[in-house]
Motif scaffolding. Structure first.
Motif, PDB file in Angstrom:
ATOM      1  N   LEU A 211      -6.226  -2.969   0.134  1.00 32.06           N
ATOM      2  CA  LEU A 211      -5.515  -3.308  -1.099  1.00 32.06           C
ATOM      3  C   LEU A 211      -6.447  -3.290  -2.301  1.00 32.06           C
ATOM      4  CD1 LEU A 211      -3.228  -6.204   0.181  1.00 32.06           C
ATOM      5  CD2 LEU A 211      -2.510  -3.911  -0.491  1.00 32.06           C
TER       6      LEU A 211
ATOM      7  N   ALA B  87       0.712  -5.345  -4.366  1.00 30.53           N
ATOM      8  CA  ALA B  87      -0.643  -5.356  -3.816  1.00 30.53           C
ATOM      9  C   ALA B  87      -1.393  -6.615  -4.222  1.00 30.53           C
ATOM     10  CB  ALA B  87      -1.405  -4.109  -4.270  1.00 30.53           C
TER      11      ALA B  87
ATOM     12  N   GLY C 174       0.825  -1.204   0.000  1.00 24.24           N
ATOM     13  CA  GLY C 174       0.000   0.000   0.000  1.00 24.24           C
ATOM     14  C   GLY C 174       0.859   1.253   0.000  1.00 24.24           C
TER      15      GLY C 174
ATOM     16  N   GLN D 105      -6.136  -0.754  -5.577  1.00 22.47           N
ATOM     17  CA  GLN D 105      -6.045  -1.184  -6.969  1.00 22.47           C
ATOM     18  C   GLN D 105      -7.138  -0.544  -7.823  1.00 22.47           C
ATOM     19  OE1 GLN D 105      -4.852  -5.561  -7.425  1.00 22.47           O
ATOM     20  NE2 GLN D 105      -5.327  -5.466  -5.253  1.00 22.47           N
TER      21      GLN D 105
END
Length: 376
Positions: free
Chosen positions: A152, A75, A24, A156
């Protein structure tokens, strides 16, 4: 025994410690770099030396995009690990919760009853008391894992907007750089090319060796003195392009052919710059090598670059260190490509190659004796 087994499982899980990178933070740092590059682009458009500013901006975008790729890869990898861990522990956690719920509902006299009598009950009670912190730690660890996985996934999803802005920005910067290079007419020229002699040399040579050896024939006059000696920089020069050494000098390729230069794996449309102040001795198509750029940083030393798609500058110009000489080929990355590369953990996105040959006194030498580089 059922209770003891469940509690021992909890203690084992609680004492398993693993060191994890922070994907992250990596992705957030990459996003910060990309936003800084976007700001830098706005400033570069009005800079006095637009070529220098735009060159730095493109390199900032390239670095930021590389960092974002790595952040997304980390990630995706971390999310996959967490998903597998949580799935593998579902049964253990469910069993443990069932035992704890049974304990909480059982009346006190029943809890005190033990097959080994009062001493067994005391030992069981001590075991439960000792494992309570482990159970709490395990519960907290599970909660952190779930929260991290949620973060996460959000990271994304939001990365798409950052990537869209960055990819648009780097394309804008490349276009602006091409225009700025066309407008740049004040670079010093060390010599004037003789196009007739150049054409004759090209038509009469069949190898890069022969062409490099006959370069002196394409000049009509030397307007400037020799460039400073750069021997003290040997082994410290940056690569002309951001990339990794794919094949070293003398290493055979898939066909078993060995070449004296090094092959650098780069990303599509990467910026190629001169590693030090140098004169453009030649640039353009040559033999079957595609576009070739030959730089002369000092007398009897040539840096030969092949594999570029777009070329900047003119033969005879003296370029300062870090000045752009061209762009690699290939198609610029799209958002879906970068995201999918991160999701499947793909790292092989350097689809273009730049070949570097270095010649001292018309003899090929290992380019890595001049350049600092790492192998992939």
């Amino acid at each position: 025994m059922h209770l003891l087994r469940a509690l021992l499982i909890a203690l084992t899980l609680a004492t398993q410690a693993t060191a994890q990178d922070n994907p992250g933070a990596t992705a957030q740092a990459a996003a910060d770099r990309l936003r800084a590059a976007s700001t830098q682009l706005e400033q570069a458009k009005s800079a006095r030396d637009r070529v220098k500013a735009l060159t730095a901006t493109i390199q900032a975008f390239e670095t930021g995009l590389d960092a974002m790729r790595e952040g997304l890869r980390l990630a995706a990898t971390r999310e996959s690990v967490l998903t597998r861990q949580l799935a593998a522990r579902d049964g253990e956690v469910a069993e443990l919760l069932a035992v704890l719920q049974t304990i909480s509902r059982a009346p006190a006299p029943v809890l005190m009853a033990h097959p080994d009598g009062p001493s067994g009950a005391v030992r069981s009670g001590m075991l439960v008391a000792e494992l309570t912190p482990a159970l709490t730690a395990r519960a907290n660890a599970l909660r952190r894992d779930v929260e991290e996985m949620t973060l996460l996934r959000t990271l994304q999803e939001t990365a798409t907007d950052e990537l869209r802005t960055a990819l648009s920005g780097v394309q804008d910067a490349r276009t602006s750089l091409s225009q700025a290079m066309a407008d740049r007419t004040n670079l010093p020229k060390k010599f004037t090319e003789d196009p007739v002699r150049t054409a004759i040399l090209i038509s009469s040579t069949e190898t890069l060796d022969a062409f490099a050896g006959g370069l002196s024939k394409i000049t009509t006059s030397e307007a400037l003195g020799p460039l400073p000696d750069i021997t003290n920089l040997k082994g410290q020069l940056p690569l002309p392009v951001e990339g990794l050494v794919l094949r070293r000098a003398g290493e055979a390729d898939a066909a078993g052919i060995k070449r004296p230069g090094v092959l650098i794996a780069t990303r599509p449309r990467s910026l190629v710059t001169t590693p030090t102040t140098a004169t453009i001795r030649y640039h353009g198509p040559l033999l079957d090598l595609g576009n070739v750029v030959i730089l002369e940083p000092q007398a009897n030393l040539l840096f030969i670059l092949t594999g570029l798609d777009t070329l900047y500058g003119e033969i005879g110009q003296v370029l300062p260190a870090g000045f752009p000489v061209g762009l690699m080929g290939g198609n610029s990355d799209q958002i879906d490509q970068i995201v999918s590369q991160g999701s499947d953990g793909a790292g092989n996105t350097r689809s273009e190659t730049l070949y570097i040959d270095v010649r001292e006194n018309n003899t090929s030498v290992d380019p890595l004796s001049w350049f600092a580089a790492n192998k992939e």
